[in-house]
Write a protein that holds these residues in place. Structure first.
Motif, PDB file in Angstrom:
ATOM      1  N   ASN A   4     -36.724 -45.713 -33.684  1.00  0.00           N
ATOM      2  CA  ASN A   4     -35.271 -45.657 -33.510  1.00  0.00           C
ATOM      3  C   ASN A   4     -34.852 -45.004 -32.206  1.00  0.00           C
ATOM      4  N   THR A   5     -35.729 -44.174 -31.621  1.00  0.00           N
ATOM      5  CA  THR A   5     -35.361 -43.521 -30.369  1.00  0.00           C
ATOM      6  C   THR A   5     -35.252 -44.523 -29.226  1.00  0.00           C
ATOM      7  N   ALA A   6     -35.819 -45.703 -29.380  1.00  0.00           N
ATOM      8  CA  ALA A   6     -35.701 -46.740 -28.344  1.00  0.00           C
ATOM      9  C   ALA A   6     -34.235 -47.127 -28.136  1.00  0.00           C
ATOM     10  N   PHE A   7     -33.438 -47.025 -29.200  1.00  0.00           N
ATOM     11  CA  PHE A   7     -32.027 -47.381 -29.093  1.00  0.00           C
ATOM     12  C   PHE A   7     -31.245 -46.394 -28.229  1.00  0.00           C
ATOM     13  N   HIS A   8     -31.800 -45.199 -28.043  1.00  0.00           N
ATOM     14  CA  HIS A   8     -31.120 -44.196 -27.223  1.00  0.00           C
ATOM     15  C   HIS A   8     -31.137 -44.572 -25.750  1.00  0.00           C
ATOM     16  N   THR A   9     -31.974 -45.535 -25.348  1.00  0.00           N
ATOM     17  CA  THR A   9     -32.041 -45.939 -23.948  1.00  0.00           C
ATOM     18  C   THR A   9     -30.968 -46.970 -23.603  1.00  0.00           C
ATOM     19  N   LEU A  10     -30.308 -47.551 -24.611  1.00  0.00           N
ATOM     20  CA  LEU A  10     -29.271 -48.544 -24.357  1.00  0.00           C
ATOM     21  C   LEU A  10     -28.036 -47.867 -23.784  1.00  0.00           C
ATOM     22  N   SER A  11     -27.423 -48.497 -22.805  1.00  0.00           N
ATOM     23  CA  SER A  11     -26.279 -47.914 -22.106  1.00  0.00           C
ATOM     24  C   SER A  11     -24.959 -48.419 -22.683  1.00  0.00           C
ATOM     25  N   TYR A  12     -24.023 -47.505 -22.878  1.00  0.00           N
ATOM     26  CA  TYR A  12     -22.707 -47.841 -23.402  1.00  0.00           C
ATOM     27  C   TYR A  12     -21.638 -47.073 -22.642  1.00  0.00           C
ATOM     28  N   GLY A  13     -20.390 -47.515 -22.782  1.00  0.00           N
ATOM     29  CA  GLY A  13     -19.253 -46.742 -22.334  1.00  0.00           C
ATOM     30  C   GLY A  13     -18.554 -46.160 -23.551  1.00  0.00           C
ATOM     31  N   LEU A  14     -17.419 -45.525 -23.348  1.00  0.00           N
ATOM     32  CA  LEU A  14     -16.646 -44.971 -24.460  1.00  0.00           C
ATOM     33  C   LEU A  14     -15.197 -45.419 -24.280  1.00  0.00           C
ATOM     34  N   TYR A  15     -14.656 -46.067 -25.307  1.00  0.00           N
ATOM     35  CA  TYR A  15     -13.343 -46.700 -25.207  1.00  0.00           C
ATOM     36  C   TYR A  15     -12.510 -46.412 -26.451  1.00  0.00           C
ATOM     37  N   TYR A 150     -23.235 -39.477 -21.571  1.00  0.00           N
ATOM     38  CA  TYR A 150     -22.495 -38.297 -21.113  1.00  0.00           C
ATOM     39  C   TYR A 150     -21.792 -37.633 -22.296  1.00  0.00           C
ATOM     40  N   TYR A 151     -21.219 -38.446 -23.169  1.00  0.00           N
ATOM     41  CA  TYR A 151     -20.538 -37.933 -24.359  1.00  0.00           C
ATOM     42  C   TYR A 151     -21.492 -37.114 -25.218  1.00  0.00           C
ATOM     43  N   HIS A 152     -22.704 -37.581 -25.383  1.00  0.00           N
ATOM     44  CA  HIS A 152     -23.685 -36.873 -26.201  1.00  0.00           C
ATOM     45  C   HIS A 152     -24.290 -35.671 -25.476  1.00  0.00           C
ATOM     46  N   GLN A 153     -24.743 -35.876 -24.235  1.00  0.00           N
ATOM     47  CA  GLN A 153     -25.527 -34.865 -23.535  1.00  0.00           C
ATOM     48  C   GLN A 153     -24.682 -33.761 -22.911  1.00  0.00           C
ATOM     49  N   VAL A 154     -23.501 -34.108 -22.400  1.00  0.00           N
ATOM     50  CA  VAL A 154     -22.640 -33.117 -21.744  1.00  0.00           C
ATOM     51  C   VAL A 154     -21.549 -32.600 -22.684  1.00  0.00           C
ATOM     52  N   LYS A 155     -20.905 -33.505 -23.391  1.00  0.00           N
ATOM     53  CA  LYS A 155     -19.826 -33.120 -24.300  1.00  0.00           C
ATOM     54  C   LYS A 155     -20.352 -32.593 -25.629  1.00  0.00           C
ATOM     55  N   GLY A 156     -21.607 -32.919 -25.959  1.00  0.00           N
ATOM     56  CA  GLY A 156     -22.165 -32.491 -27.243  1.00  0.00           C
ATOM     57  C   GLY A 156     -21.578 -33.248 -28.412  1.00  0.00           C
ATOM     58  N   GLY A 157     -21.099 -34.464 -28.169  1.00  0.00           N
ATOM     59  CA  GLY A 157     -20.452 -35.249 -29.209  1.00  0.00           C
ATOM     60  C   GLY A 157     -21.427 -35.849 -30.203  1.00  0.00           C
ATOM     61  N   LYS A 158     -20.918 -36.219 -31.352  1.00  0.00           N
ATOM     62  CA  LYS A 158     -21.692 -36.827 -32.429  1.00  0.00           C
ATOM     63  C   LYS A 158     -21.297 -38.291 -32.614  1.00  0.00           C
ATOM     64  N   THR A 159     -22.137 -39.046 -33.307  1.00  0.00           N
ATOM     65  CA  THR A 159     -21.870 -40.452 -33.572  1.00  0.00           C
ATOM     66  C   THR A 159     -21.216 -40.616 -34.938  1.00  0.00           C
ATOM     67  N   PRO A 160     -20.019 -41.211 -35.006  1.00  0.00           N
ATOM     68  CA  PRO A 160     -19.379 -41.432 -36.306  1.00  0.00           C
ATOM     69  C   PRO A 160     -20.232 -42.362 -37.173  1.00  0.00           C
ATOM     70  N   PRO A 161     -20.308 -42.111 -38.473  1.00  0.00           N
ATOM     71  CA  PRO A 161     -21.130 -42.945 -39.361  1.00  0.00           C
ATOM     72  C   PRO A 161     -20.773 -44.426 -39.345  1.00  0.00           C
ATOM     73  N   LYS A 162     -19.531 -44.781 -38.999  1.00  0.00           N
ATOM     74  CA  LYS A 162     -19.122 -46.173 -38.987  1.00  0.00           C
ATOM     75  C   LYS A 162     -19.393 -46.869 -37.658  1.00  0.00           C
ATOM     76  N   ALA A 163     -19.910 -46.133 -36.679  1.00  0.00           N
ATOM     77  CA  ALA A 163     -20.166 -46.720 -35.362  1.00  0.00           C
ATOM     78  C   ALA A 163     -21.345 -47.684 -35.419  1.00  0.00           C
ATOM     79  N   SER A 164     -21.311 -48.702 -34.577  1.00  0.00           N
ATOM     80  CA  SER A 164     -22.390 -49.692 -34.540  1.00  0.00           C
ATOM     81  C   SER A 164     -23.723 -49.065 -34.173  1.00  0.00           C
ATOM     82  N   SER A 165     -23.691 -48.009 -33.353  1.00  0.00           N
ATOM     83  CA  SER A 165     -24.930 -47.386 -32.873  1.00  0.00           C
ATOM     84  C   SER A 165     -25.394 -46.219 -33.730  1.00  0.00           C
ATOM     85  N   TYR A 166     -24.707 -45.972 -34.862  1.00  0.00           N
ATOM     86  CA  TYR A 166     -25.093 -44.840 -35.719  1.00  0.00           C
ATOM     87  C   TYR A 166     -26.452 -45.083 -36.362  1.00  0.00           C
ATOM     88  N   LEU A 167     -27.337 -44.088 -36.254  1.00  0.00           N
ATOM     89  CA  LEU A 167     -28.648 -44.136 -36.899  1.00  0.00           C
ATOM     90  C   LEU A 167     -28.680 -43.032 -37.947  1.00  0.00           C
TER      91      LEU A 167
END
Length: 238
Positions: A4-15, A150-167
């Motif tokens: 599952n860590t392979a998915f962490h390499t995929l690049s996204y924006g935040l909208y 950036y949201y995860h590494q700098v802002k310390g944000g979390k992934t909402p359970p309903k997000a497409s990328s939630y693991l």
């Protein structure tokens, strides 16, 4: 093999994707908005079927997307990412503007905005993929867009359970989190005495990453960003 860590390499924006229908306006934070064709100019976004925004986009046949800047605050992200449009008028909490068709979009802390008319809908099981033809696009400021990394590494944000990328499990509280019990609190306690004027601890929401600089959180405390209770905060030594 499934790493599952392979998915962490995929690049996204935040909208922030938004729409408005007869039942009112709705909006949510996504990382799935992207351009898919250039002739015609088309974009797509995947939304969870349980999100209020999904039904609003379907009813309106249109949606907007605001590309968040790197300096966008966690309060804005938390409001649109961890609260439901069924329970809260999210647009009353921020600067809002409207496109030519009357669709709302977040007009602050965003570097660009787009307006699209839905031309195709694809059922993805838990999510719906909306494909839209872009009718409006505008650069709002020169600041760099926020990436999901950036949201995860700098802002310390979390992934909402309903997000497409939630693991499942990747953002679970650690054993030292608040609510782990007295032994965890004792292990995290500093050796020096606490100062009444300067907190020695901060509390981080394990859901949205919001930070509260207090030695102790009062009973009944709820996160001002995502609305979870005190038990979902972890104590961090300053």
């Amino acid at each position: 093999m499934m790493d599952n860590t392979a998915f962490h390499t995929l690049s996204y924006g935040l909208y922030i994707v938004a729409s408005k229908a007869e039942d009112g306006a709705a909006g949510c934070v996504v990382n799935t908005f992207q351009q898919v064709t250039s002739t015609p100019l088309q974009v797509s976004v995947a939304l969870n079927k349980e999100n209020a925004t999904t039904g609003t986009v379907r009813a309106a046949g249109r949606f907007t997307a605001a590309c968040l800047t790197q300096s966008a605050g966690m309060e804005l992200i938390g409001t649109f990412g961890f609260r439901s449009s069924k329970d809260l008028d999210k647009f009353a909490t921020c600067e809002t503007a409207f496109d030519a068709s009357g669709m709302p979009y977040v007009a602050e802390q965003a570097c660009a905005r787009f307006s699209a008319r839905v031309v195709q809908e694809v059922d993805l099981g838990t999510h719906v993929l909306f494909v839209g033809e872009v009718e409006e696009a505008e650069r709002l400021c020169a600041e760099a867009p926020m990436t999901y990394a950036y949201y995860h590494q700098v802002k310390g944000g979390k992934t909402p359970p309903k997000a497409s990328s939630y693991l499942p499990g990747e953002d679970a509280p650690t054993p030292t989190s608040a609510g782990a019990g007295p032994s965890a609190e004792k292990a995290a306690a500093p050796e020096k005495a606490e100062s009444a004027s300067a907190p020695q601890y901060a509390w981080r929401c394990t859901v949205c990453g919001h930070l509260v600089h207090e030695n102790e959180l009062p009973d009944g405390f709820v996160c001002p960003v995502c609305g979870v209770g005190k038990e979902m905060f972890e104590r961090v030594a300053l």
